[in-house]
Each structure stands twice: as C-alpha cells, then as structure tokens.
Design an enzyme around this catalytic site. Structure first.
Site, short mmCIF file in Angstrom:
data_model
loop_
_atom_site.label_atom_id
_atom_site.label_comp_id
_atom_site.label_asym_id
_atom_site.label_seq_id
_atom_site.Cartn_x
_atom_site.Cartn_y
_atom_site.Cartn_z
N GLY A 227 78.31 -25.68 118.95
CA GLY A 227 76.93 -26.12 119.06
C GLY A 227 76.38 -25.73 120.43
O GLY A 227 75.43 -24.73 120.19
N ARG B 224 61.80 -25.58 121.89
CA ARG B 224 62.21 -26.68 123.05
C ARG B 224 60.70 -27.10 123.71
O ARG B 224 60.25 -28.08 124.02
CB ARG B 224 62.91 -26.18 124.00
CG ARG B 224 64.40 -26.18 123.33
CD ARG B 224 65.30 -25.22 124.49
NE ARG B 224 66.67 -25.27 123.98
CZ ARG B 224 67.61 -24.61 124.44
NH1 ARG B 224 67.40 -23.57 125.28
NH2 ARG B 224 68.70 -24.54 123.91
N GLU C 15 68.59 -28.65 119.84
CA GLU C 15 68.01 -27.69 120.48
C GLU C 15 68.25 -27.69 122.11
O GLU C 15 67.33 -27.34 122.83
CB GLU C 15 66.38 -27.43 120.19
CG GLU C 15 66.28 -27.24 118.87
CD GLU C 15 64.67 -26.94 118.51
OE1 GLU C 15 63.93 -26.79 119.49
OE2 GLU C 15 64.37 -27.48 117.27
#
Length: 384
Positions: A136, A242, A362
């Site tokens: 991740g 983002r 994110e």
C-alpha cells in the site's frame, strides 16, 4: 455558520459552481445516499452522465471535452460532492484526477482522443490500479509486472482497493518492467483481466471498491502510456487526487457540523434546547474553528495550485490536517446527536465511517507525517 465568511473570497464563477453542485447533490444524491450506503451500492452508470453534463469529470483538465476550470473551482466542487458522500467525491476524483489525469499527462494523442472525451462526458468510466494487497504505502515495491513478448506486453499481478474497478471501461494499471514502472491502459473485457468487488465494508459503502486480477493479460504496444517511466507517473496523479481530498474533507465535516447545529437547536433536555448548554456550545465552537482552519488551508492551497507553485509537501499538509479535522468534527457531532447519531436518519455516522477510509487512502496519515518530517528536517525516515 461560516463565521470567517470564506466563500466571500471565491470568484463569481467559483460560487456558481458551488451552488450548481450543491443543488445537484441535494436533488440527486441526498435523498438516496443513506439507502445506497446501507445496501452497499453506488449507481455509477446512472450518475456518470449527469456529472459529465455538469463538466465535473476531469473538470480541471484542458481540452478533449474537459472543462478546464481552475484548481479552486475543482476544489469547491469536491467540497460540495463530499458534503453529499465521500463515495461520490471519490468517484469523481478517481475518474478525473487519477484515470483521466494519467492519460492527459502521459498518454499519446491517440490514447487521449480515444478515452478522454468519453470519460469527460461520463460515457466511459476509468479506474486507477496502483495499490496492491501487500504493497500500500510502498508502491515502489509493487509485484505486478509486465514483460515484452514480441511487440506485445504481458501483464501479471493483483491490485487491491480500487475505486470504480468493476464498473470501469478502462483501467490505468501500473506495473514493473525492465525499464522501470510503466502505466498501461487495460480495457474492460481484455482476456485475463477481471475485477471482483470487495464486500462487507463498513466504510465507503456507497462506492464501488474492487480487486483487479491480471493473469497473462496481453496488450498491444500502444497500450503503454508513453510519457512517463518510474514512480513519478502514479505519484503525480495521486497528488492531484489528494488535493481534491483537502477540499472534500471540509465538505464531509461541514455536513456533520450542520446536522449537529440543527439538532442542538431543536433537541430539548431539562426543559431547554441542548444548544443552550455551555458544553454543547463549546463543542460547536471548536467544530467551527476546525472547519474554518481547514477551509483556509484548502483555499490557500488552491490559490497556490492555480499559480503553479503548489508542492507535494503542501498537499500532504492539507490532506493530513483537513481529514483529521473533519474526522474530529464528525466524532464531536456524533456526541451531540447522542443515540440518533448512529442512525442513517442523520448523515453523521455515515460521514464518520467514510472519513476513517479517507484518513488512510491515497496516503496514510503516517506517510504524510513522514513527508512533512522530511520537509522539516531534510532527512528521509521511510526506510531504516
């Protein structure tokens, strides 16, 4: 309830976008979103053309049917979308700031002409395959790989937690190659490519979340994005997304705050509205301050982005600060609503649960902490 009157700092065009998106959310989303959340569904195919007509898909991109609006205008739209639900803003964000932005920045003219006009109109949906089941926060260590076979590419690997995955017409998939990390356009229906929905979520339930599986997926040479090699490609797209979260979190927090204020004015205990008690007013005051500070951060970063001077570190600042502020506001709002705060009759628990995902997707809070730590000290703390 905006004590700082931040929206007075918006242009007439930005306020028009605010009002338009807010009206659409009120008409098309708010009457149904609690049911979508409870059922774990999201009508992506139905909503995409509506969002496309408004110019909200890839609205900050120029050309190819995109609206070419300012960064602040896009941020205001994200704020109003997430005031409806984080899943709605995520859909628009993944479509425009991840999938479309990757094609717009790094695609060939043929790829742009093939996909961007349809995606801007909501006639085609995209997704962005970067995160993997065990990779991740460290995408540079991805296991998905692509190898050349004659003129073709053959991809193998798995991507996880992919918004829009099973409803996408095209997936932007990032894979390791002998040349470095490259992006590939994988159309739905390509042999060996499957998307499986992830169920039993308790957050972002009004959102399609999928696992992408690639088993000997054969693609032609022109499926690769020619304009970038390396992590710069996906990370630059993530910075765009983002930025939308910086604004969107303010919308989610605002929805919880407005619900708490309305409830505090009407709910009576001990013969008077609970909003008349000092403890409740203190909670509301701190919520107002938190949202005002978050709104100032979003607006400042938006103006910097429109000037062309926004840095990834500043985006990390905004994402980390504003999501945490919105989550704190949601939790305080829940206490004001008491037991009613855990039901879907009010928006608070839905937003609160969603924000738990927004906090870590994110870029986790921890990763953004390290981004800021490196900016402050000049020392990278990612690897021991």
């Amino acid at each position: 309830m905006d004590v700082l009157r931040l929206d007075n700092r918006l242009t007439d065009e930005e306020r028009m976008i605010r009002d338009t998106v807010r009206a659409v959310v009120a008409e098309k989303v708010l009457p149904h979103v609690a049911d979508w959340f409870e059922a774990g569904t999201f009508p992506a195919r139905e909503l995409a053309p509506e969002l496309g007509k408004l110019g909200l898909l890839g609205m900050h991109l120029k050309g190819y049917g995109c609206a070419g609006m300012s960064a602040v205008a896009y941020g205001v739209a994200c704020r109003e979308l997430e005031a409806g639900d984080s899943g709605l803003r995520s859909f628009v964000s993944v479509q425009g700031s991840l999938a479309m932005a990757a094609i717009h920045k790094y695609g060939s003219q043929e790829q742009k002409q093939q996909w961007l006009p349809k995606m801007a109109a909501g006639e085609a949906i995209g997704c962005f395959g970067l995160t993997e089941p065990d990779r991740g926060s460290d995408p540079g260590d991805m296991r998905t790989h692509a190898r050349r076979d004659g003129a073709d590419w053959v991809l193998n690997g798995t991507k996880m937690w992919i918004t829009n995955g099973s409803v996408a017409d095209v997936a932007v998939v990032w894979a390791r190659t002998d040349e470095g990390i490259r992006g590939f356009l994988v159309p739905a229906g390509t042999p060996g490519f499957t998307a499986r929905d992830i169920h039993r979520k308790l957050s972002l339930r009004a959102s399609v979340t999928s696992e992408l599986v690639l088993e000997d997926v054969r693609l032609p040479a022109d499926a690769v994005l020619p304009g970038v090699t390396g992590l710069k490609g996906p990370l630059s797209c993530l910075s765009e997304a983002r930025y939308g979260i910086v604004w969107g979190a303010v919308g989610a927090g605002r929805a919880c705050y407005e619900a708490a204020v309305a409830y505090a004015k009407t709910r009576e205990q001990f013969g008077r509205p609970i909003g008349a008690f000092q403890l409740t007013q203190e909670k509301l005051a701190w919520m107002e301050i938190a949202l005002g500070q978050a709104g100032l951060t979003a607006l400042h970063l938006g103006r910097l982005k429109d000037e062309g001077s926004l840095t990834p570190q500043q985006v990390s600042f905004g994402k980390m600060a504003n999501v945490r502020a919105a989550l704190d506001v949601a939790r305080q709002a829940r206490t004001i609503l008491g037991a009613n705060g855990i039901t879907l009759e009010y928006p608070v628990i839905r937003h609160m649960n969603n924000l738990e995902s927004v906090l870590t997707y994110e870029g986790t809070q921890e990763v953004h902490t390290l981004v800021l730590g490196q900016a402050i000290t000049g020392i990278s703390a990612y690897r021991g």
